[in-house]
Design an enzyme around this catalytic site. Structure first.
Site, short mmCIF file in Angstrom:
data_model
loop_
_atom_site.label_atom_id
_atom_site.label_comp_id
_atom_site.label_asym_id
_atom_site.label_seq_id
_atom_site.Cartn_x
_atom_site.Cartn_y
_atom_site.Cartn_z
N LYS A 14 0.64 -1.16 0.16
CA LYS A 14 0.02 -0.01 -0.08
C LYS A 14 0.83 1.42 0.04
O LYS A 14 0.66 2.12 -0.73
CB LYS A 14 -1.07 -0.03 1.16
CG LYS A 14 -1.79 -1.14 1.22
CD LYS A 14 -2.63 -1.42 2.48
CE LYS A 14 -3.67 -2.66 2.37
NZ LYS A 14 -3.97 -3.11 3.61
N GLN A 58 -4.68 -1.70 10.27
CA GLN A 58 -4.48 -3.12 9.61
C GLN A 58 -4.96 -4.22 10.50
O GLN A 58 -4.39 -4.33 11.70
CB GLN A 58 -3.02 -3.14 9.16
CG GLN A 58 -2.53 -4.54 8.37
CD GLN A 58 -2.96 -4.68 7.14
OE1 GLN A 58 -2.97 -3.48 6.46
NE2 GLN A 58 -3.35 -5.75 6.73
N ASP A 83 -11.06 2.22 4.36
CA ASP A 83 -11.41 0.87 4.45
C ASP A 83 -12.74 0.64 4.47
O ASP A 83 -13.29 -0.67 4.24
CB ASP A 83 -10.71 0.11 5.66
CG ASP A 83 -9.59 -0.82 5.19
OD1 ASP A 83 -9.57 -0.93 3.83
OD2 ASP A 83 -8.65 -1.24 6.13
#
Length: 893
Positions: A14, A58, A83
């Protein structure tokens, strides 16, 4: 959180993708000892950081402490949840609000892959295998709202092969290696495989290989389109994360773009007769101040809340908005007033309510903070009046956020430092003073930064305390203040006539070193003027250091920097420099900041408040600020001092006039606070009114002298007749006003100032050829003479001996090029408060001249100016009370 290899791999992918397309991305890594509170604190910081447009947590969270993953993902601000995992974004997706949420990146990538096939989703039968919150459930919703007929299956579905065989579009995210067989798939179907699984493979160096949830080798023979694993959905997921971050930044820029306010106004319920000011204020429920801030484009981290109705605004807002164009700048002033005041504050609030709540313009009022002296004395508060108030008015008039208390503390610290320094110099040798001023700490002596500055000022370029000669030590330690030259007084924010002249130092501990001194009211402190004219922390600190408190016996200026107190003053004032955000009755924003006296100081609210407001309203918006007393005082100082230092240029002058004040200028009887008005003021008298308009004419001319269009606001009282109001409007236009309008805002709120608002809009479109009255490089006497002759109508000035000495002294000390801030009565254009109308031909006497070097002006004293008001026989405090049950304040006005 933690150090999982797979998480680090995904994060690095990312970061690499972000770098390739120009997104600034950072990896915040918390140790595996991080607690839930540690993670939440980090998230809260990112939520409030305007420089961060999006962030992800994450998963899984690799911590040896228990952490509630659901709580963590829901802590991410929905507008930054790129997200798409928070319950709010999931809820919006489930009900079809696709344009107002972030979609989880993997389902979003899957939809993009399906679109790339060119196959229409609408009307197709879709099957999703898997029901996780990250992929399966949102994928179902996404397909559904794109008009597919969707079936969700999972590992426990008994007819899985049958359901898969019906799918025109098949999305598999079950987490089981090659769970879906090729023979199950409908010929021509689109197959999206989200699985990442490892299976044994002896041909690989690692002993394993990556496969998806679909048996790829057989499925590709039947599918029209199929995603490989790896290399299919994975890169799309990263790409969608980048896209969501860009979308977030775009939304942020649209939302916080100056000039695009989405503001909720309060609807007034007007009553007749008009209730008391405090009744009106307390009947209105103000919006939460953080809502006001959000409506006008301030960011959460730019706000410092003081309860629900007031907040300080950080100067970082000005830095953020520095490249935005300024709005239109309007100053409200007045004719020479009666002792009752003519409603400048009320008109200021009425005008912004009209421009905002009724004409839907971005508009800000910037006003001074009132002193508690008048609030408890005779004049009362200064929040406006009637249906044109700043609310809550009791918060506005009392304490606010403590700025005036900070000024009191800072001012009195300087006063204490002066007397303490004189005492110690009188009672100690040079060596003893030096040893105490530069003490040995752990065997080492060191000058502080402020002491280094004093050495440099004295021309001593040394930094080692042991290197100074005896003569240099003497110069350094001896300020040698001449007590007769001390201009710095102690202050208190209360009207107290018995502090006008006092004797200090009478305790035996002061060893007979007493002197005559006085208290002033806090708002007359030079520190208040410094606050009002500073354009930032650094500028304020420099101005504080330059403040001259006395002269030495050698005739040299002694400053706050010489006393060593500058840094401490800046610390005391570090919060006071932030403007205070409040609101009007109708919900328009207001900055309340600084409140310098309009006679001995410049009488205007802060430069910083105006600058921030001008950026927030945007190019087509308006900032309305108020100048104290009449145009000959507050407006003249606004132009020649405030605008000179701020660099701001006004577009319109609003000149407030009343029939009452004009009749007084026409020869009407004295108007006295607390005494009923004589009948000349309550009955129609056009002759008296016409004669008094000489003052209006002169103040219009004064404004025009600066090249700015003038709109006259005739503030109507219930005793005024239509003929009287019409006459004032007519004569104002004949005198050269751009327009003149009758205003009824006190009784009607913004609606009653609509004509004024429209006139101001029109006037702001005309060219403003702003110019100063004088060049600061002119000699002091010439600058004073220009103001006296051009603004007041005097034939000349007369400097009394003390004033002549000060001109010579200040010129010698290098202060001759400062602007002039005339300290004279506000009740007449002349020095004599009994001379009404527009007197001419008089000689203006200048009794003395003083210097506010830190603020940046010289102030000539015209006659006797009291800097400490007294209490009347019946002060306002008789009527002020607190309801112990409700906690409401009563009796303020």
């Amino acid at each position: 959180v933690g150090n999982r290899d797979d998480s680090n791999l995904y994060i690095n992918m990312k970061l690499k993708a972000a770098a390739e397309i120009g997104i600034s991305a950072n990896h915040i890594k918390l140790p595996n000892t991080a607690t839930e509170a540690d993670v939440l604190k980090c998230i809260a910081s990112l939520n409030g950081d305007p420089a961060v447009h999006g962030f992800i947590v994450q998963l899984p969270l690799d911590s040896d402490k228990p952490i509630n993953t659901e709580k963590i993902t829901n802590a991410v601000a929905p507008e930054k949840d790129v997200d798409g995992l928070s319950s709010i974004n999931a809820g919006k997706l489930s009900r079809g609000d696709l344009g107002d949420c972030f979609i989880p990146c993997t389902p979003k990538g899957c939809m993009e892959l399906i679109r790339q096939t060119g196959v229409q989703v609408a009307g197709k039968r879709a099957v999703v295998v898997g029901r996780s919150k990250i992929v399966g459930a949102p994928m179902h919703d996404l397909l559904l709202w794109n008009h597919a007929t969707v079936t969700t299956c999972h590992s426990k579905t008994s007819t899985l092969a049958e359901e898969v065989g019906k799918a025109d579009i098949l999305v598999v995210a079950a987490g089981k290696a090659e769970m879906v067989k090729g023979e199950w798939i409908k010929p021509g179907a689109i197959v999206i495989d989200c699985g990442i699984n490892h299976v044994p493979d002896s041909t690989k160096a690692s002993g394993k290989r990556v496969v998806g949830d679909v048996a790829y080798s057989t499925a590709k023979e039947k599918a029209s389109f199929i995603t490989p694993v790896p290399g299919g959905v994975g890169p799309m997921t990263v790409a969608m994360l980048m896209q969501s971050t860009v979308e977030s930044a775009q939304r942020f820029l649209e939302k916080f773009q100056p000039g695009k306010w989405n503001i909720q106004y309060n609807q007034l319920t007007l009553k007749k007769p008009v209730p008391s000011d405090i009744e009106i204020s307390q009947s209105c429920v103000p919006k939460p101040i953080d809502q006001v801030a959000k409506e006008i484009g301030l960011l959460p981290d730019e706000l410092e809340l003081y309860g629900q109705t007031k907040a300080k605004v950080h100067l970082s807002a000005l830095k953020r908005l520095k490249n935005q164009p300024d709005g239109k700048y309007v100053v409200v002033t007045g004719i020479t007033p009666t002792p009752l005041g003519e409603g400048k504050s009320t008109t200021t609030v009425g005008l912004v309510q009209a421009l905002g709540a009724h004409l839907h313009q971005n508009v800000f009022a910037c006003v001074r903070q009132p002193s508690q002296g008048p609030t408890f004395g005779i004049k009362g508060g200064a929040a406006g009046g009637g249906y044109c108030q700043i609310i809550p008015m009791e918060e506005f008039n009392l304490h606010l956020t403590g700025d005036i208390h900070a000024i009191t503390a800072a001012n009195n610290l300087v006063a204490a430092a002066i007397d303490a320094r004189m005492f110690h110099e009188l009672t100690q040798t040079d060596e003893a003073l030096y040893n105490r001023l530069v003490p040995s700490v752990s065997g080492a002596r060191k000058f502080s930064d402020i002491q280094i500055r004093r050495l440099q000022k004295l021309g001593i370029n040394k930094t080692d305390p042991m290197a100074l000669t005896k003569e240099e030590v003497k110069l350094f330690v001896r300020l040698d203040i001449d007590p007769g030259t001390i201009t710095w007084q102690r202050v208190v924010d209360t009207n107290d006539r018995f502090l006008r002249k006092i004797t200090i130092g009478q305790s035996p501990t002061e060893k007979g070193f007493s002197r005559t001194a006085q208290f002033d009211i806090t708002v007359s402190s030079e520190i208040m003027a410094v606050l009002a004219l500073s354009d930032g922390l650094d500028d304020m600190k420099k101005r504080l250091g330059r403040m001259v408190v006395a002269s030495s016996k050698r005739g040299e200026p002694v400053t706050a920097d010489d006393l060593g107190v500058t840094g401490a003053l800046a610390v005391l004032m570090k919060d006071a420099i932030k403007p205070n955000l409040m609101q009007t009755l109708e919900g328009t924003p207001v900055f309340v900041h600084a409140g310098p006296f309009a006679n001995i100081a410049h009488g205007n609210s802060s430069v910083l408040a105006d600058k921030i407001a001008l950026k927030l309203v945007g190019k087509e918006g308006f900032v309305v600020t108020e100048a104290g007393f009449g145009a000959d005082i507050g407006m003249e100082k606004f132009f020649n001092i405030k605008c000179r230092y701020s660099g701001l240029r006004p577009h319109v002058v609003v000149l407030v006039a009343t029939v009452r004040a004009l009749k007084m200028h026409g020869g009407g009887p004295a108007v006295t606070a607390g005494v009923p008005l004589p009948r000349e003021y309550t009955e129609e008298n056009l002759q008296l009114l016409a004669k008094g308009c000489s003052n209006l004419n002169k103040q219009i001319q004064n404004a025009q002298m600066f090249g700015v269009p003038v709109v006259v606001a005739v503030n109507a009282f219930k005793t005024d007749t239509k003929a009287e109001l019409a006459l004032v409007v007519k004569l104002a236009k004949e005198a050269g006003a751009f327009d003149a309008v009758e205003c009824t805002h006190w009784a009607e709120g913004g609606k009653g100032a609509l004509a004024l608002a429209r006139a101001v809009q029109r006037a702001s479109q005309t060219p403003s050829n702003f110019r100063f009255l004088y060049n600061v490089e002119l000699p002091v006497i010439d600058k004073i003479r220009l103001i006296a002759q051009k603004i007041y109508g005097a034939s000349d000035i007369e400097l009394l001996p003390e004033a002549q000495q000060k001109v010579a002294l200040y010129t010698k000390q290098g202060f001759g090029n400062l602007p002039i801030c005339m300290a004279k009565t506000h009740l007449s254009l002349s020095h004599d408060p009994e001379q009404k109308g527009a007197p001419t031909g008089f000689i203006l006497p200048i009794r003395d001249i003083r210097a506010s070097v830190g603020a940046g002006f010289l102030y000539p004293l015209v006659g006797t100016m009291s800097t400490m008001p007294g209490l009347p026989t019946r002060p306002c405090f008789y009527d002020i009370d607190l309801d112990p049950v409700s906690g409401e304040v009563n009796g303020l006005f």
